[in-house]
Design a protein around this motif. Structure first.
Motif, PDB file in Angstrom:
ATOM      1  N   TRP A   1      -5.172   8.053 -23.537  1.00  0.00           N
ATOM      2  CA  TRP A   1      -4.274   7.668 -22.622  1.00  0.00           C
ATOM      3  C   TRP A   1      -3.201   8.496 -22.354  1.00  0.00           C
ATOM      4  O   TRP A   1      -3.067   8.971 -21.071  1.00  0.00           O
ATOM      5  CB  TRP A   1      -3.348   6.305 -23.344  1.00  0.00           C
ATOM      6  CG  TRP A   1      -2.197   5.907 -22.278  1.00  0.00           C
ATOM      7  CD1 TRP A   1      -0.879   6.370 -22.365  1.00  0.00           C
ATOM      8  CD2 TRP A   1      -2.287   5.508 -20.926  1.00  0.00           C
ATOM      9  NE1 TRP A   1      -0.492   5.701 -21.354  1.00  0.00           N
ATOM     10  CE2 TRP A   1      -1.197   5.142 -20.272  1.00  0.00           C
ATOM     11  CE3 TRP A   1      -3.651   4.911 -20.344  1.00  0.00           C
ATOM     12  CZ2 TRP A   1      -1.064   4.931 -19.222  1.00  0.00           C
ATOM     13  CZ3 TRP A   1      -3.413   4.453 -18.986  1.00  0.00           C
ATOM     14  CH2 TRP A   1      -2.049   4.344 -18.536  1.00  0.00           C
ATOM     15  N   GLU A   2      -3.038   9.625 -23.189  1.00  0.00           N
ATOM     16  CA  GLU A   2      -2.120  10.740 -22.785  1.00  0.00           C
ATOM     17  C   GLU A   2      -2.773  11.611 -21.694  1.00  0.00           C
ATOM     18  O   GLU A   2      -2.159  12.136 -20.877  1.00  0.00           O
ATOM     19  CB  GLU A   2      -1.617  11.391 -24.023  1.00  0.00           C
ATOM     20  CG  GLU A   2      -0.596  10.696 -24.908  1.00  0.00           C
ATOM     21  CD  GLU A   2      -1.452   9.561 -25.530  1.00  0.00           C
ATOM     22  OE1 GLU A   2      -2.407   9.642 -25.775  1.00  0.00           O
ATOM     23  OE2 GLU A   2      -0.565   8.574 -25.998  1.00  0.00           O
TER      24      GLU A   2
ATOM     25  N   CYS B   1      -2.539   2.495 -26.872  1.00  0.00           N
ATOM     26  CA  CYS B   1      -1.666   2.910 -25.946  1.00  0.00           C
ATOM     27  C   CYS B   1      -0.311   1.801 -25.692  1.00  0.00           C
ATOM     28  O   CYS B   1      -0.797   0.352 -25.923  1.00  0.00           O
ATOM     29  CB  CYS B   1      -2.098   3.460 -24.681  1.00  0.00           C
ATOM     30  SG  CYS B   1      -3.362   2.364 -23.833  1.00  0.00           S
ATOM     31  N   SER B   2       0.421   2.094 -24.891  1.00  0.00           N
ATOM     32  CA  SER B   2       1.583   1.026 -24.756  1.00  0.00           C
ATOM     33  C   SER B   2       0.964   0.159 -23.561  1.00  0.00           C
ATOM     34  O   SER B   2       0.852   0.784 -22.534  1.00  0.00           O
ATOM     35  CB  SER B   2       2.773   1.818 -24.444  1.00  0.00           C
ATOM     36  OG  SER B   2       3.530   0.771 -23.834  1.00  0.00           O
TER      37      SER B   2
ATOM     38  N   GLU C   1       2.701  -1.663 -21.958  1.00  0.00           N
ATOM     39  CA  GLU C   1       3.808  -1.501 -20.851  1.00  0.00           C
ATOM     40  C   GLU C   1       3.466  -0.385 -19.850  1.00  0.00           C
ATOM     41  O   GLU C   1       3.486  -0.535 -18.464  1.00  0.00           O
ATOM     42  CB  GLU C   1       5.219  -1.428 -21.608  1.00  0.00           C
ATOM     43  CG  GLU C   1       6.497  -1.509 -20.602  1.00  0.00           C
ATOM     44  CD  GLU C   1       7.626  -1.099 -21.118  1.00  0.00           C
ATOM     45  OE1 GLU C   1       8.844  -1.004 -20.268  1.00  0.00           O
ATOM     46  OE2 GLU C   1       7.693  -1.168 -22.425  1.00  0.00           O
ATOM     47  N   GLU C   2       3.278   0.817 -20.491  1.00  0.00           N
ATOM     48  CA  GLU C   2       2.877   1.900 -19.645  1.00  0.00           C
ATOM     49  C   GLU C   2       1.773   1.743 -18.818  1.00  0.00           C
ATOM     50  O   GLU C   2       1.436   2.008 -17.676  1.00  0.00           O
ATOM     51  CB  GLU C   2       2.538   3.202 -20.541  1.00  0.00           C
ATOM     52  CG  GLU C   2       3.877   3.563 -21.170  1.00  0.00           C
ATOM     53  CD  GLU C   2       3.585   4.900 -22.159  1.00  0.00           C
ATOM     54  OE1 GLU C   2       2.347   5.561 -21.968  1.00  0.00           O
ATOM     55  OE2 GLU C   2       4.404   5.195 -22.920  1.00  0.00           O
TER      56      GLU C   2
ATOM     57  N   HIS D   1       2.339  -0.626 -15.933  1.00  0.00           N
ATOM     58  CA  HIS D   1       3.145   0.212 -14.815  1.00  0.00           C
ATOM     59  C   HIS D   1       2.343   0.938 -13.991  1.00  0.00           C
ATOM     60  O   HIS D   1       2.498   1.009 -12.863  1.00  0.00           O
ATOM     61  CB  HIS D   1       4.194   1.047 -15.749  1.00  0.00           C
ATOM     62  CG  HIS D   1       5.117   1.859 -14.676  1.00  0.00           C
ATOM     63  ND1 HIS D   1       6.188   1.193 -14.094  1.00  0.00           N
ATOM     64  CD2 HIS D   1       5.018   3.142 -14.370  1.00  0.00           C
ATOM     65  CE1 HIS D   1       6.856   2.161 -13.426  1.00  0.00           C
ATOM     66  NE2 HIS D   1       5.987   3.395 -13.353  1.00  0.00           N
ATOM     67  N   VAL D   2       1.245   1.566 -14.867  1.00  0.00           N
ATOM     68  CA  VAL D   2       0.355   2.576 -13.989  1.00  0.00           C
ATOM     69  C   VAL D   2      -0.729   1.569 -13.331  1.00  0.00           C
ATOM     70  O   VAL D   2      -0.807   1.973 -11.731  1.00  0.00           O
ATOM     71  CB  VAL D   2      -0.513   3.320 -14.901  1.00  0.00           C
ATOM     72  CG1 VAL D   2      -1.591   4.221 -14.058  1.00  0.00           C
ATOM     73  CG2 VAL D   2       0.358   4.311 -15.768  1.00  0.00           C
TER      74      VAL D   2
ATOM     75  N   LYS E   1      11.483  -0.657 -13.867  1.00  0.00           N
ATOM     76  CA  LYS E   1      10.939  -1.966 -13.602  1.00  0.00           C
ATOM     77  C   LYS E   1      11.171  -2.793 -12.526  1.00  0.00           C
ATOM     78  O   LYS E   1      10.883  -3.954 -12.379  1.00  0.00           O
ATOM     79  CB  LYS E   1      11.537  -2.904 -14.913  1.00  0.00           C
ATOM     80  CG  LYS E   1      11.346  -2.355 -16.245  1.00  0.00           C
ATOM     81  CD  LYS E   1      11.924  -2.957 -17.498  1.00  0.00           C
ATOM     82  CE  LYS E   1      11.520  -2.642 -18.822  1.00  0.00           C
ATOM     83  NZ  LYS E   1      12.417  -3.339 -19.896  1.00  0.00           N
TER      84      LYS E   1
ATOM     85  N   PHE F   1      -3.006   9.953 -18.509  1.00  0.00           N
ATOM     86  CA  PHE F   1      -1.814   9.794 -17.407  1.00  0.00           C
ATOM     87  C   PHE F   1      -1.303  10.892 -17.033  1.00  0.00           C
ATOM     88  O   PHE F   1      -0.948  10.999 -15.888  1.00  0.00           O
ATOM     89  CB  PHE F   1      -0.631   9.165 -18.645  1.00  0.00           C
ATOM     90  CG  PHE F   1       0.839   8.978 -17.846  1.00  0.00           C
ATOM     91  CD1 PHE F   1       0.815   7.821 -16.974  1.00  0.00           C
ATOM     92  CD2 PHE F   1       1.706   9.953 -17.776  1.00  0.00           C
ATOM     93  CE1 PHE F   1       2.073   7.927 -16.300  1.00  0.00           C
ATOM     94  CE2 PHE F   1       2.836   9.937 -17.513  1.00  0.00           C
ATOM     95  CZ  PHE F   1       3.137   8.713 -16.563  1.00  0.00           C
TER      96      PHE F   1
ATOM     97  N   ARG G   1       9.303   5.171 -14.526  1.00  0.00           N
ATOM     98  CA  ARG G   1       8.718   3.690 -15.013  1.00  0.00           C
ATOM     99  C   ARG G   1       9.929   2.941 -14.843  1.00  0.00           C
ATOM    100  O   ARG G   1      10.088   1.931 -15.795  1.00  0.00           O
ATOM    101  CB  ARG G   1       8.465   3.982 -16.484  1.00  0.00           C
ATOM    102  CG  ARG G   1       7.103   4.937 -16.725  1.00  0.00           C
ATOM    103  CD  ARG G   1       7.069   5.203 -18.036  1.00  0.00           C
ATOM    104  NE  ARG G   1       5.968   6.235 -18.425  1.00  0.00           N
ATOM    105  CZ  ARG G   1       5.482   6.614 -19.517  1.00  0.00           C
ATOM    106  NH1 ARG G   1       6.036   6.129 -20.752  1.00  0.00           N
ATOM    107  NH2 ARG G   1       4.692   7.659 -19.541  1.00  0.00           N
TER     108      ARG G   1
END
Length: 656
Positions: free
Chosen positions: A419-420, A561-562, A564-565, A568-569, A599, A423, A597
């Motif tokens: 994921w890193e 991975c998160s 939430e992240e 968001h993407v 909300k 991103f 990021r």
């Protein structure tokens, strides 16, 4: 003995004559009819128009007939209907459809339109038109040429019988098609055809053909017209003294036309060989001449040759081991890319370009000029070029991990993209585009953002490559009107329909790329890999609407991975692919949204190319297939008559 200037002039004139003859063989447009009523939502209607037309194409290339529907209800539903006449072979059918597809958008924003060409028919409408056999828009054309003299009575009688027999027989045929000819006199033969669209039932076809016969026999024959067409909602009827179809009854005229075709082909081949020889000889003379000021390309070549960008052709040939296949990194429409090692030990990527027309020369100088003016950590660095050898070469920094698509869509390699890294690739690509759009010396639109044009260095950091299609804007320009260029599946709908290029086209392509990176799925083949037969965009929108987007996360990333992240993407990607270009955020804002990021993101609106429904063919031997996105198609620029058959990039106009 060297050829004389008159010999060169003769060859050029011969080439121009044959080229003109080839141009004249493109399908003639007989009639186009546009509705007087306009759609209430032109932007949304355009999106579904594009989708409907491409689904028609996918069917028409396999069956010679296609129907489609795109949209979720008025005013945003578009029905499509296309039919190739049965005398066309498959390639001619594709080219005829491509011509129709380019011309039909001229009816927009009308809510309906149809076009009749010499070989095919295409229609779109806000309502279901599949069963329409006749309507108020039916038309006919008696042509401009007439027949006189003693042959007239025989001509009228024979032609009337021919058309009557054809129309009485065609609706009983499997494909609603019939052709025949009749010899009127020693030097006069009449050819005729009748064809209904396969969406009709038998009675509808009969009604349509009856009306077509009445128009031709009752209105055109009394004027002694030698080429007449009846163009109705559900059929096409024609007679002519020219052998306009292949596959009809054998006749002297038909045999003569085949001989003429082969003669033209032979002359064309001969002319091409002569022209190639001429170009080689003239090119050698031009290179040897010191007086080149009238050719701006020569001046550019001289300027590059004396700059720090210049490489010796021989050094690059040796660096690639004479362009060995072992060193080949990839291939596109402009040429091939090879890994090379320079005499000083540097590893480089060398793009070997093949120039078939002056357009390719322009693409080469375009890439050299543009990329040499921009410098950014997320743009591939141009080291130089070679312009003095037998072919032109571009030299770039070598990136050991090749392109993103080699990892993202490879089951064995995608594990390298955690994921890193994904991103970082998304953000880096966004930063590179933001620089091109608003921070570089010149304002540049890339036009071909996709996974294969994002290269990765040793740490998997992204660099945007391939600027052959890029265009730059003056500060006071709002858009460019240009032919289509890019890759099907990544091209913004407003650009496909209207050919008006803005930064929003790059933003749409970037949004598609983001969604591919997060899901690990290729947008172009998403229908065939989906159990439900849904496109990637359709799947994402359905899960977004249900609040279950995380289910589409690449299986390699599940639980690693998160959420939430990830969500968001996903959200930012959906903002970039909205159907309305005005709603897509600029790239500098996209970078900000990715990094902060917040909300408080705005809710995305429905993306294009969803709500896809199947289409049915009348064919009893095979079922119709539908396609969701623009892929593997013959298309044409809105301003050009050239074509490309490929599911990779298209420019004006060559597949890549």
């Amino acid at each position: 003995m060297a050829p004389s200037p008159l010999f060169f002039l003769f060859l050029l004139l011969l080439s121009a004559s044959i080229s003109a003859a080839d141009d004249n063989t493109s399908p003639a447009i007989f009639r186009s009819v546009c509705s007087a009523n306009q759609t209430s939502d032109p932007g949304g209607f355009d999106v579904h128009f594009v989708d409907a037309m491409e689904k028609v194409f996918q069917n028409i290339t396999k069956l010679g007939f296609g129907s489609s529907i795109s949209g979720s209800g008025e005013p945003l539903t578009v029905y499509g209907l296309g039919q190739c006449f049965s005398y066309l072979n498959r390639i001619s059918c594709q080219l005829c459809y491509a011509q129709a597809r380019v011309k039909l958008p001229r009816c927009l924003p009308a809510n309906a339109g149809r076009i009749y060409l010499d070989g095919c028919f295409l229609e779109y409408s806000y309502r279901n038109v599949y069963a329409d056999s006749i309507d108020a828009a039916d038309t006919f054309d008696c042509g401009n040429s007439t027949l006189g003299g003693s042959r007239l009575p025989n001509f009228n009688k024979s032609t009337a019988e021919l058309v009557g027999n054809l129309t009485a027989a065609a609706y009983r045929k499997e494909d609603y098609y019939e052709v025949a000819s009749v010899v009127v006199s020693r030097h006069l033969t009449v050819y005729a055809m009748a064809q209904c669209w396969r969406s009709l039932n038998e009675s509808g076809c009969r009604d349509c053909l009856d009306k077509g016969r009445e128009e031709l026999v009752g209105r055109c024959l009394p004027t002694a017209s030698t080429d007449s067409k009846a163009m109705n909602a559900g059929c096409f009827v024609r007679y002519s003294t020219d052998p306009f179809y292949f596959g009809g009854a054998s006749s002297a005229g038909g045999r003569s036309s085949h001989v003429w075709v082969w003669l033209v082909v032979a002359l064309s081949i001969f002319a091409v060989l002569l022209v190639i020889f001429t170009i080689l000889v003239m090119n050698r003379r031009w290179r040897a001449s010191s007086n080149s000021e009238e050719d701006p390309s020569i001046e550019i070549i001289r300027s590059i040759s004396t700059s720090q960008l210049s490489f010796k052709y021989e050094d690059l040939r040796v660096a690639t081991d004479n362009f060995s296949d072992r060193n080949k990194l990839g291939q596109g429409g402009y040429g091939s890319v090879y890994k090379g090692t320079l005499p000083d030990g540097r590893e480089v990527a060398i793009k070997r370009l093949f120039f078939n027309t002056r357009q390719w020369v322009d693409q080469f100088f375009n890439e050299v000029t543009l990329i040499n003016q921009v410098q950014h950590k997320n743009l591939v660095k141009l080291l130089g070029c070679s312009v003095e050898g037998p072919e032109s070469l571009l030299v770039y920094e070598f990136l050991c991990n090749t392109s993103l698509d080699h990892y993202l869509f490879d089951v064995a390699k995608k594990a390298n993209l955690d994921w890193e890294r994904r991103f970082e690739i998304i953000v880096g690509t966004a930063e590179g585009l933001a620089y091109l759009h608003s921070a570089s010396i010149v304002r540049i639109i890339h036009r071909d953002i996709k996974a294969s044009n994002v290269l990765l260095d040793e740490r998997f950091r992204p660099k945007i490559s391939d600027f052959g299609l890029a265009r730059y804007f003056a500060e006071d320009q709002s858009h460019l009107s240009t032919g289509l260029a890019g890759t099907f599946g990544y091209m913004a709908p407003e650009y496909i329909v209207h050919g008006q290029l803005t930064e929003k086209a790059d933003i749409y392509s970037f949004g598609v790329l983001v969604l591919e990176i997060v899901t690990g799925r290729k947008n172009q083949n998403s229908i065939s890999t989906s159990a439900e037969g849904h496109s990637l965009m359709q799947q994402i929108w359905q899960h977004y609407s249900c609040g279950t987007l995380v289910k589409l996360l690449d299986s390699e990333l599940q639980g690693k991975c998160s959420e939430e992240e990830v969500l968001h993407v996903f959200h930012v990607g959906l903002l970039c692919v909205q159907a309305s270009p005005a709603l897509r955020p600029p790239m500098w804002k996209v970078v900000e949204l990715l990094m902060t990021r917040t909300k408080d993101l705005p809710a995305p609106t429905v993306p294009p190319f969803i709500n896809v429904k199947g289409s049915q063919s009348r064919s009893r031997s095979s079922t119709s297939e539908t396609s969701y996105l623009l892929s593997s198609s013959v298309t044409r620029s809105l301003d050009s008559g050239q074509s490309s058959v490929n599911q990779l990039s298209v420019s004006v106009f060559q597949g890549r």
